[in-house]
Design a protein around this motif. Structure first.
Motif, PDB file in Angstrom:
ATOM      1  N   ILE A 154     -18.305 -17.777   9.175  1.00 22.92           N
ATOM      2  CA  ILE A 154     -16.870 -18.060   9.004  1.00 22.92           C
ATOM      3  C   ILE A 154     -16.124 -17.851  10.318  1.00 22.92           C
ATOM      4  N   LEU A 155     -16.412 -16.752  10.998  1.00 25.18           N
ATOM      5  CA  LEU A 155     -15.734 -16.487  12.271  1.00 25.18           C
ATOM      6  C   LEU A 155     -16.077 -17.556  13.306  1.00 25.18           C
ATOM      7  N   ASP A 156     -17.334 -17.997  13.339  1.00 21.94           N
ATOM      8  CA  ASP A 156     -17.736 -19.044  14.277  1.00 21.94           C
ATOM      9  C   ASP A 156     -16.991 -20.346  14.005  1.00 21.94           C
TER      10      ASP A 156
ATOM     11  N   MET B 110      -7.814 -20.130  13.606  1.00 23.90           N
ATOM     12  CA  MET B 110      -7.292 -18.982  12.871  1.00 23.90           C
ATOM     13  C   MET B 110      -5.825 -19.153  12.501  1.00 23.90           C
ATOM     14  N   LYS B 111      -5.029 -19.681  13.420  1.00 22.43           N
ATOM     15  CA  LYS B 111      -3.600 -19.873  13.130  1.00 22.43           C
ATOM     16  C   LYS B 111      -3.416 -20.807  11.932  1.00 22.43           C
ATOM     17  N   GLU B 112      -4.150 -21.900  11.915  1.00 20.50           N
ATOM     18  CA  GLU B 112      -4.021 -22.860  10.821  1.00 20.50           C
ATOM     19  C   GLU B 112      -4.472 -22.261   9.490  1.00 20.50           C
TER      20      GLU B 112
ATOM     21  N   PRO C 289     -17.748  -3.483  12.641  1.00 21.17           N
ATOM     22  CA  PRO C 289     -16.863  -3.232  13.789  1.00 21.17           C
ATOM     23  C   PRO C 289     -16.849  -4.397  14.800  1.00 21.17           C
ATOM     24  N   GLU C 290     -17.996  -4.995  15.048  1.00 17.87           N
ATOM     25  CA  GLU C 290     -18.057  -6.113  15.987  1.00 17.87           C
ATOM     26  C   GLU C 290     -17.305  -7.328  15.445  1.00 17.87           C
ATOM     27  N   GLN C 291     -17.462  -7.567  14.153  1.00 23.05           N
ATOM     28  CA  GLN C 291     -16.760  -8.687  13.534  1.00 23.05           C
ATOM     29  C   GLN C 291     -15.254  -8.444  13.506  1.00 23.05           C
ATOM     30  N   GLU C 292     -14.874  -7.213  13.273  1.00 23.07           N
ATOM     31  CA  GLU C 292     -13.442  -6.892  13.278  1.00 23.07           C
ATOM     32  C   GLU C 292     -12.848  -7.157  14.647  1.00 23.07           C
ATOM     33  N   GLU C 293     -13.567  -6.810  15.683  1.00 24.78           N
ATOM     34  CA  GLU C 293     -13.085  -7.061  17.039  1.00 24.78           C
ATOM     35  C   GLU C 293     -12.878  -8.563  17.269  1.00 24.78           C
ATOM     36  N   ARG C 294     -13.830  -9.364  16.807  1.00 20.25           N
ATOM     37  CA  ARG C 294     -13.694 -10.819  16.934  1.00 20.25           C
ATOM     38  C   ARG C 294     -12.492 -11.320  16.136  1.00 20.25           C
ATOM     39  N   LEU C 295     -12.355 -10.838  14.911  1.00 17.52           N
ATOM     40  CA  LEU C 295     -11.242 -11.248  14.047  1.00 17.52           C
ATOM     41  C   LEU C 295      -9.909 -10.905  14.694  1.00 17.52           C
ATOM     42  N   VAL C 296      -9.789  -9.698  15.205  1.00 18.51           N
ATOM     43  CA  VAL C 296      -8.548  -9.266  15.857  1.00 18.51           C
ATOM     44  C   VAL C 296      -8.251 -10.143  17.064  1.00 18.51           C
TER      45      VAL C 296
END
Length: 189
Positions: A26-28, A34-36, A56-63
């Motif tokens: 999903i992150l990829d 993300m804005k849309e 934690p790594e995914q949270e960093e990417r999400l942020v």
């Protein structure tokens, strides 16, 4: 609508290993948009759901994806709702990153009907020291914020939730303007 809901249900129902892989996918795929997604009437629900389960790594990417457009996201109804649900799951480090970006546009956020709710949620749901950026920004523009009805509501929330030091600094910032502020109908509260 249905695909977004299906992704949320899958995130809730899968085991940890499968969920972690799904969040990476999903992150990829969604990260660059993300804005849309965050401002979409249905997509707004995916991001807080995902935030519950990130590593934690995914949270960093999400942020990092959110911070790129956090002001534009926060100024929309659906985006603000998305951020309100998401910040409840962030670590203090992620809140610091988000807070530094929000602080740069604080007056706009504080005085806009929609985005003030994000600031209020931060004050409601995060511990006092994670809200320092809110108090710092309010204190810098206390008069301008207090004389705006939306901004005044944020100051009221600051009064409700501040620790001793935050309250002392807020009172000191307000003190020079007290006689002027009593003239505004919304500052009497």
């Amino acid at each position: 609508q249905h695909s977004c809901r299906a992704l949320q249900n899958t995130l809730r129902d899968e085991n940890e290993e499968t969920r972690e892989k799904l969040i990476d996918i999903i992150l990829d795929e969604v990260g660059p948009y993300m804005k849309e997604v965050a401002t979409d009437v249905y997509g707004q629900y995916l991001i807080p759901c995902m935030a519950q389960y990130v590593t934690p790594e995914q949270e960093e990417r999400l942020v990092n994806y959110l911070v790129e457009n956090v002001i534009d996201i926060a100024l929309t109804q659906h985006g603000c709702h998305c951020l309100q649900g998401t910040i409840e799951h962030f670590t203090p480090q992620s809140m610091e990153v988000l807070g530094s970006k929000l602080e740069d546009h604080f007056f706009q956020l504080c005085t806009t009907k929609t985005s003030k709710y994000l600031l209020n949620r931060i004050l409601d749901k995060r511990v006092a020291n994670e809200c320092d950026f809110v108090y710092k920004a309010v204190n810098k523009q206390i008069y301008e914020i207090a004389t705006n009805s939306e901004g005044c509501a944020v100051i009221n929330r600051c009064i409700d939730h501040g620790d001793h030091d935050q309250m002392r600094e807020l009172v000191e910032a307000l003190r020079p303007y007290v006689t002027e502020l009593v003239k505004y109908p919304h500052t009497g509260y």
